[in-house]
Design an enzyme around this catalytic site. Structure first.
Site, short mmCIF file in Angstrom:
data_model
loop_
_atom_site.label_atom_id
_atom_site.label_comp_id
_atom_site.label_asym_id
_atom_site.label_seq_id
_atom_site.Cartn_x
_atom_site.Cartn_y
_atom_site.Cartn_z
N VAL A 109 74.36 -29.19 25.94
CA VAL A 109 74.38 -29.22 27.41
C VAL A 109 74.75 -27.85 27.97
O VAL A 109 74.94 -27.70 29.17
CB VAL A 109 75.38 -30.30 27.93
N HIS A 125 70.62 -34.49 26.19
CA HIS A 125 71.92 -34.96 26.68
C HIS A 125 72.31 -34.34 28.02
O HIS A 125 73.47 -34.40 28.41
CB HIS A 125 73.01 -34.68 25.63
N THR A 196 73.17 -29.41 13.69
CA THR A 196 73.57 -30.74 14.15
C THR A 196 74.09 -31.56 12.99
O THR A 196 73.56 -31.47 11.87
CB THR A 196 72.43 -31.50 14.86
N ALA A 239 73.72 -20.43 11.76
CA ALA A 239 72.38 -20.31 12.35
C ALA A 239 72.05 -18.89 12.81
O ALA A 239 70.91 -18.44 12.65
CB ALA A 239 72.27 -21.27 13.53
#
Ligand code: OAD
Length: 254
Positions: A109, A125, A196, A239
């Site tokens: 978000v 989300h 995730t 990442a």
């Protein structure tokens, strides 16, 4: 076009060939923003460690104490507002530019994908920088002020309480966004799953749709997840390091 399933098989040691027209979908979670300084939800120092989610991120909590919920969101907005996109966000924005059929789906978000230059982002989300009237008298609106002048904020049109335009526990995801994400997952030949824990549904099922289509799954996450054993390629690294390198190595073939 990607080659057939056999050539994606990690066992045979051949790498998938990425072409401009290859349909690619990406699912990101909190880990993609970790190196920007945004805390994850479940890891060490995760947001849910110091706060009980059910006290803050539910419609019931908001009805009970909107001010407390807004204080928490105000704190998170301040924290995220001080963060900048990292090299992983930037690599994903570059991929959008370079590929014809690229869909970025995020559970985050924080808005960092857009800040990095991604134009089309499916935010499953919601977005912490958007507010929504609890009476739904008007569409959600962006308000990036930090701090907000009034806590809890009110709808400028009707004066009702405003809430963050995010999905809380027990709430449905925005239907059209989820439908697009599912469609992209079913269509893709390559899916990157980045940062995730793959524990929260329905987002965690999107990679399964991709696998049903025979897609090659690449997981980028320093930790194992329930998806790891299904992935054709696993990069156990942060990442911001792994994704730009993967993109450079698997960049467009002529
Ligand atoms: P989690 O906090 O559950 O998981 C974060 C994942 O990122 C973990 O698997 C970490 O191992 C990984 N990770 C940590 N640092 C990383 C790095 N530098 N690079 C790559 N990966 C890294 O976050 P999400 O999976 O996004 O929902 O959580 C899903 C949803 O749960 C959130 O969207 C939120 C929460 O409840 C809502 O708010 C509706």
């Amino acid at each position: 076009m990607m080659h057939g399933q056999k050539e994606h098989d990690p066992q045979n040691g051949r790498r998938p060939i990425l072409r401009r027209a290859t349909p690619v979908a990406v699912l990101t979670g909190a880990g993609v923003s970790a190196e920007s300084g945004v805390p994850t939800f479940r890891g060490q120092g995760g947001l849910w460690r110091s706060y009980r989610a059910e006290d803050l991120a539910t419609p019931q909590a908001f009805r009970r104490d909107p001010e407390l919920v807004w204080q928490w969101y105000g704190w998170r907005r301040g924290l995220v507002g001080a963060c900048r996109p990292n090299a992983a966000h930037v690599a994903l924005a570059e991929m959008e530019q370079a590929l014809d059929d690229f869909v970025l789906v995020t559970q985050n978000v924080d808005g960092l994908h857009r800040l990095a230059g991604s134009r089309r982002v499916l935010e499953l989300h919601g977005n912490i920088w958007r507010l929504r009237c609890t009476r739904e008298c008007r569409p959600p609106w962006e308000d990036r002020r930090d701090p907000l002048p009034e806590i809890p904020p009110r709808c400028p049109a009707c004066g009702a309480l405003a809430r963050p335009d995010v999905v809380w526990f027990g709430e449905a995801l925005p239907g059209a966004v989820l439908a697009e994400a599912m469609d992209a997952s079913r269509r893709c030949e390559l899916m990157l799953v980045v940062g995730t824990s793959a524990l929260v549904q329905p987002a965690a099922s999107l990679p399964l749709l991709a696998l049903d289509n025979g897609a090659h799954l690449v997981e980028i996450n320093p930790q194992a997840t329930p998806l790891s054993h299904l992935a054709g390629e696993v990069l156990r690294e942060p990442a911001a390091q792994a994704l730009p390198r993967w993109w450079a190595a698997h960049g467009l073939s002529a």
